[in-house]
Scaffold this active site. Structure first.
Site, PDB file in Angstrom:
ATOM      1  N   HIS A 145       0.839  -1.205   0.000  1.00  0.00           N
ATOM      2  CA  HIS A 145       0.000   0.000   0.000  1.00  0.00           C
ATOM      3  C   HIS A 145       0.870   1.249   0.000  1.00  0.00           C
ATOM      4  CE1 HIS A 145      -2.932  -3.059   1.169  1.00  0.00           C
ATOM      5  NE2 HIS A 145      -3.856  -2.234   0.711  1.00  0.00           N
ATOM      6  N   HIS A 159     -10.595  -1.924  -8.420  1.00  0.00           N
ATOM      7  CA  HIS A 159     -10.294  -2.181  -7.014  1.00  0.00           C
ATOM      8  C   HIS A 159     -11.560  -2.164  -6.166  1.00  0.00           C
ATOM      9  CE1 HIS A 159      -9.173  -0.979  -2.895  1.00  0.00           C
ATOM     10  NE2 HIS A 159      -8.090  -1.680  -3.112  1.00  0.00           N
TER      11      HIS A 159
END
Length: 406
Positions: free
Chosen positions: A210, A310
């Site tokens: 991330h 996503h």
């Protein structure tokens, strides 16, 4: 037809809460009486503040407008306050409202949204999920135990998944990119080794990060896991310096995927022009909505890149992703939560069908879902935390035991 009313739902999924601490849904109603549902994936301010942003965007740019005029409304929101650049908060608000407009338009036409976007290219959509603990797994150990992750991966492949995602590579901190600790590199190798051993060639490995690494740190980590041939290396560096993605992509032999935290076509265009990513992951509740994501997919097609929408949110963004995915010739895969998520599916009255690793493309009008407003109201979010949060303390290079840092 004119957009008339707005209602906002802030919903807390019950434990274990996969998909985030809360989800924000918006309901628009037109003067024809047709209602549409959308979802906002933006969380840099608290839910009450975000509700105020949504209301402002709606009243300022969309109230009284024909829901067909999506391009006009996007340009108003994108340019508001003399900006004309991606703002993930205001554009996130618009994204959810835009999705609701498409739901209205589809219902008014009696057609699914994908029929209004060029038609169906994919009658079913390949899906993947994060690995989650199985019954009997101790959650506190699961996130840092490669053997438990491998058991979960094997179970998912048995259900029909052809790709699984995991993210063992260390803490997400507010301090920006850092060098991974040797422990994090070794644990990442072990995760890849055990999961690959468990699934063999039956499933792709999707290595999630991330944006927590410096450029050179991401390269070190990426090279360490190359031998396991992951399908992608997700968001290896922070999203605030898009040029650095290209350096990672040049020096690591794993395709780079990115886009969860990006907004609007301009940011994705930079990734494409520089070769920073060959797999794009827009979150439809943040990127600008369905039409903006469709434009991004067209840009990606010209650069021989693929799309993988996503999802770490609720079922309405998932439904929007599926409608978009149905139209894409350059679709790779769509993210789900497990096989749809128990509470996710309950909120839409099980109106999306996941089957043997794929989602059947809905053919009902609009987004093809039935939103359960009563259930949403029963699970109103009462907390103060954000949808996701990062830790303030830096990476601990001397820690003896792994920790799950989210």
């Amino acid at each position: 037809m004119k957009i008339r009313d707005l209602e906002i739902f802030v919903v807390a999924p019950p434990p274990p809460g996969w998909g985030g601490r809360y989800w924000i849904f918006v309901k628009l109603t037109a003067d024809s009486g047709i209602a549409g549902i959308g979802e906002v994936y933006a969380s840099s301010v608290g839910p009450e503040a975000m509700k105020a942003v949504i209301e402002d965007v709606f009243e300022r740019h969309m109230l009284g407008e024909n829901p067909e005029n999506i391009e006009l409304m996007f340009r108003r929101a994108y340019s508001s306050g003399f900006t004309q650049r991606p703002d993930p908060t205001s554009l996130g608000a618009f994204s959810g409202l835009e999705i609701a407009c498409w739901d209205i338009l589809g219902k008014d036409a009696g057609k699914p949204v994908h029929a209004l976007l060029g038609g169906m290219t994919n009658s079913r959509v390949r899906s993947y999920s994060y690995l989650y603990p199985l019954s009997g797994h101790e959650p506190s150990k699961f996130w840092t135990d490669p053997c438990l992750a491998a058991e979960s991966a094997a179970s998912m492949v048995q259900q029909g998944f052809t790709a699984v995602k995991f993210d063992p590579a260390g803490p997400y901190t507010i301090r920006g990119g850092h060098q991974p600790a040797m422990f994090d590199i070794e644990l990442s190798i072990e995760f890849c080794r055990e999961i690959r051993r468990a699934v063999g060639s039956r499933a792709d490995l999707l290595f999630g990060t991330h944006g927590q690494f410096s450029t050179s740190g991401a390269i070190r980590l990426g090279r360490a896991i190359e031998e396991f041939n992951p399908l992608w290396f997700e968001e290896p560096v922070p999203p605030d310096n898009l040029l650095e993605f290209a350096e990672v992509a040049r020096r690591v032999r794993i395709p780079v995927a990115a886009g969860e935290r990006l907004a609007a076509k301009s940011e994705f265009g930079t990734l494409l022009r520089t070769g920073g990513a060959s797999i794009l992951q827009p979150a439809l509740g943040r990127v600008g909505g369905i039409l903006e994501a469709k434009k991004i997919s067209g840009m990606a097609e010209a650069f021989n890149a693929q799309m993988a929408p996503h999802l770490y949110a609720g079922p309405v963004e998932w439904a929007a992703s599926i409608q978009l995915a149905a139209t894409l010739p350059n679709l790779l895969i769509v993210e789900t939560v497990q096989t749809g998520g128990e509470f996710h599916l309950a909120l839409i009255n099980n109106s999306i069908l996941w089957e043997n690793g794929y989602i059947r493309t809905p053919v009902a009008p609009g987004l093809g879902i039935e939103f359960n407003e009563d259930l949403a109201r029963e699970h109103a979010y009462q907390g103060k935390g954000l949808h996701l949060e990062m830790q303030e303390s830096p990476c601990d290079y001397g820690r003896a035991k792994p920790q799950k840092m989210i």
